[in-house]
Design a protein around this motif. Structure first.
Motif, short mmCIF file in Angstrom:
data_model
loop_
_atom_site.label_atom_id
_atom_site.label_comp_id
_atom_site.label_asym_id
_atom_site.label_seq_id
_atom_site.Cartn_x
_atom_site.Cartn_y
_atom_site.Cartn_z
N THR A 172 0.82 -1.21 0.00
CA THR A 172 0.00 0.00 0.00
C THR A 172 0.85 1.26 0.00
O THR A 172 0.54 2.24 -0.68
N ARG A 188 3.54 1.81 -1.39
CA ARG A 188 4.14 2.04 -2.71
C ARG A 188 3.19 2.75 -3.66
O ARG A 188 3.61 3.23 -4.71
N ARG A 189 1.92 2.83 -3.28
CA ARG A 189 0.92 3.49 -4.11
C ARG A 189 0.83 4.96 -3.71
O ARG A 189 1.11 5.33 -2.59
N VAL A 190 0.37 5.78 -4.64
CA VAL A 190 0.29 7.21 -4.41
C VAL A 190 -0.98 7.60 -3.65
O VAL A 190 -0.99 8.54 -2.88
N ARG A 191 -2.04 6.84 -3.82
CA ARG A 191 -3.33 7.17 -3.21
C ARG A 191 -3.26 7.13 -1.68
O ARG A 191 -2.51 6.32 -1.13
N PRO A 192 -4.06 7.97 -1.02
CA PRO A 192 -4.03 7.97 0.45
C PRO A 192 -4.67 6.71 1.03
O PRO A 192 -5.62 6.16 0.48
N GLN A 231 -8.41 2.32 1.81
CA GLN A 231 -7.99 3.39 0.91
C GLN A 231 -8.91 4.57 1.19
O GLN A 231 -10.11 4.41 1.31
#
Length: 133
Positions: A39, A41-45, A102
């Motif tokens: 998680t 590594r992802r850009v989303r909050p 998310q």
């Protein structure tokens, strides 16, 4: 001599036990760490929430392990129903669950409020008993 199929089943069982809580059937801390790593590594909050069962140790001392296992299973069913949007619901410790979702702070606050309100207004039913937690 162990056959390939038996060895494969044993390896699957070992992996399951390493990544899942036996009582609740939920992913355990090891799976949460893996999910957090992926998680991040992802850009989303994303948000991580922790929820505990109050007086768990006292209930175990007074009522026994079978009672608290049934309580954990009932709480797990309730949390699964309340958190369909969760990336991961896991059991962290004997009395603690984690919800990885998310979203932003408002999303986390909304979900936390919903969980708290539900547990306060609807007692958990298990083994012919009910308990408000």
């Amino acid at each position: 001599m162990i056959g390939r199929e038996q060895r494969r089943r044993q390896q699957e069982r070992i992996r399951y036990l390493a990544e899942n809580d036996v009582v609740s059937g939920l992913p355990n801390h090891n799976r949460l760490i893996t999910a957090l790593d992926e998680t991040l590594r992802r850009v989303r909050p994303h948000r991580l929430m922790l929820a505990g069962l109050p007086n768990f140790d006292r209930m175990r001392d007074l009522e026994g392990q079978d009672f608290v296992d049934a309580l954990v299973q009932a709480a797990t069913m309730r949390l699964r129903a309340l958190t369909p949007e969760a990336i991961l619901l896991s059991r962290e410790e004997s009395d603690e669950f984690a919800v990885l979702l998310q979203g932003d702070e408002a999303d986390a606050h909304h979900l936390a409020s919903r969980i708290i309100a539900d547990f306060r207004s609807n007692p958990l039913g298990f083994g012919g008993r009910t308990l408000r937690v």
